[in-house]
Design a protein around this motif. Structure first.
Motif, mmCIF file in Angstrom:
data_model
loop_
_atom_site.group_PDB
_atom_site.id
_atom_site.type_symbol
_atom_site.label_atom_id
_atom_site.label_comp_id
_atom_site.label_asym_id
_atom_site.label_seq_id
_atom_site.Cartn_x
_atom_site.Cartn_y
_atom_site.Cartn_z
ATOM 1 N N LEU A 97 -4.993 10.083 -4.586
ATOM 2 C CA LEU A 97 -5.925 8.995 -4.308
ATOM 3 C C LEU A 97 -6.012 8.037 -5.502
ATOM 4 C CD1 LEU A 97 -7.827 8.082 -1.987
ATOM 5 C CD2 LEU A 97 -9.666 9.169 -3.259
ATOM 6 N N ALA A 98 -6.061 8.584 -6.705
ATOM 7 C CA ALA A 98 -6.111 7.748 -7.905
ATOM 8 C C ALA A 98 -4.813 6.970 -8.074
ATOM 9 C CB ALA A 98 -6.386 8.616 -9.130
ATOM 10 N N HIS A 99 -3.689 7.623 -7.832
ATOM 11 C CA HIS A 99 -2.387 6.972 -7.994
ATOM 12 C C HIS A 99 -2.167 5.875 -6.952
ATOM 13 C CE1 HIS A 99 2.011 6.615 -7.313
ATOM 14 N NE2 HIS A 99 2.002 6.540 -8.631
ATOM 15 N N GLU A 100 -2.458 6.168 -5.703
ATOM 16 C CA GLU A 100 -2.186 5.218 -4.614
ATOM 17 C C GLU A 100 -3.200 4.087 -4.538
ATOM 18 O OE1 GLU A 100 0.491 5.060 -2.560
ATOM 19 O OE2 GLU A 100 1.316 6.736 -3.718
ATOM 20 N N TYR A 101 -4.481 4.398 -4.810
ATOM 21 C CA TYR A 101 -5.533 3.411 -4.560
ATOM 22 C C TYR A 101 -6.438 3.129 -5.753
ATOM 23 C CZ TYR A 101 -4.163 4.355 0.263
ATOM 24 O OH TYR A 101 -3.451 4.508 1.423
ATOM 25 N N GLY A 102 -6.282 3.891 -6.842
ATOM 26 C CA GLY A 102 -7.145 3.685 -8.002
ATOM 27 C C GLY A 102 -8.584 4.110 -7.776
ATOM 28 N N ILE A 103 -8.783 5.040 -6.857
ATOM 29 C CA ILE A 103 -10.128 5.527 -6.531
ATOM 30 C C ILE A 103 -10.249 6.978 -6.997
ATOM 31 C CG2 ILE A 103 -11.707 6.100 -4.636
ATOM 32 C CD1 ILE A 103 -10.528 3.714 -3.129
#
Length: 165
Positions: A97-103
């Motif tokens: 989630l952090a890698h794909e969307y920065g969330i």
């Protein structure tokens, strides 16, 4: 729908009904964020000073797939209103989630919230009753039930702001 649109255009067709459905789906995160901001304002809260808990970010309940999740768009819309957003999802990979969307994901609720959005109907979330979600909030609780999982009585609805799609 994306594949059908793509193939139809390759064949020289103009699938207006499918395209219209796609536009409606793409607009929903904006609509929900705007409605939540209205609810916060109606309760006398300044949205830019609010903290909102979003429960679930995966594409659908009880899976780990985050591809094409409209919840990500909702989180971004809320952040555009300067709302402090916390996200929880027991099925999503925090790294993905952090890698794909920065969330970022959190493991459990932290502090007191101004609103809770039940965005994905994971079993872990459905096992909690409305009183649990109310206990996470200050002031008049605001619950946005995007899956319509709770059936509240009229008297229960008077104790909180409850909205569902």
């Amino acid at each position: 729908p994306f594949y059908l649109l793509h193939k139809a255009k390759q064949l020289g067709l103009d699938p207006q009904v499918i395209a219209a459905g796609r536009r409606v789906n793409d607009y929903i995160p904006h609509f929900i964020a705007k409605r939540l901001v209205q609810a916060l304002l109606e309760s006398g809260k300044n949205p830019s000073k609010c903290k909102v808990l979003v429960k679930g970010v995966t594409f659908k309940e009880n899976v780990s797939d985050i591809r094409n999740s409209k919840v990500v768009n909702l989180v971004r819309e809320l952040m555009d209103y300067s709302i402090n957003v916390h996200t929880i999802d027991p099925h999503a990979s925090p790294n993905e989630l952090a890698h794909e969307y920065g969330i970022s994901l959190i493991d459990k609720p932290v502090g007191v919230y101004d609103a809770v959005i039940i965005a994905v109907g994971h079993n872990e979330f459905l096992s909690k009753d409305v009183d649990y979600y109310k206990s996470l909030m200050s002031g008049k609780p605001i619950i946005f039930d995007l899956k319509g999982v709770y059936k509240l009585t009229e008297s229960a609805k008077k104790e909180l702001i409850y909205w569902k799609l």
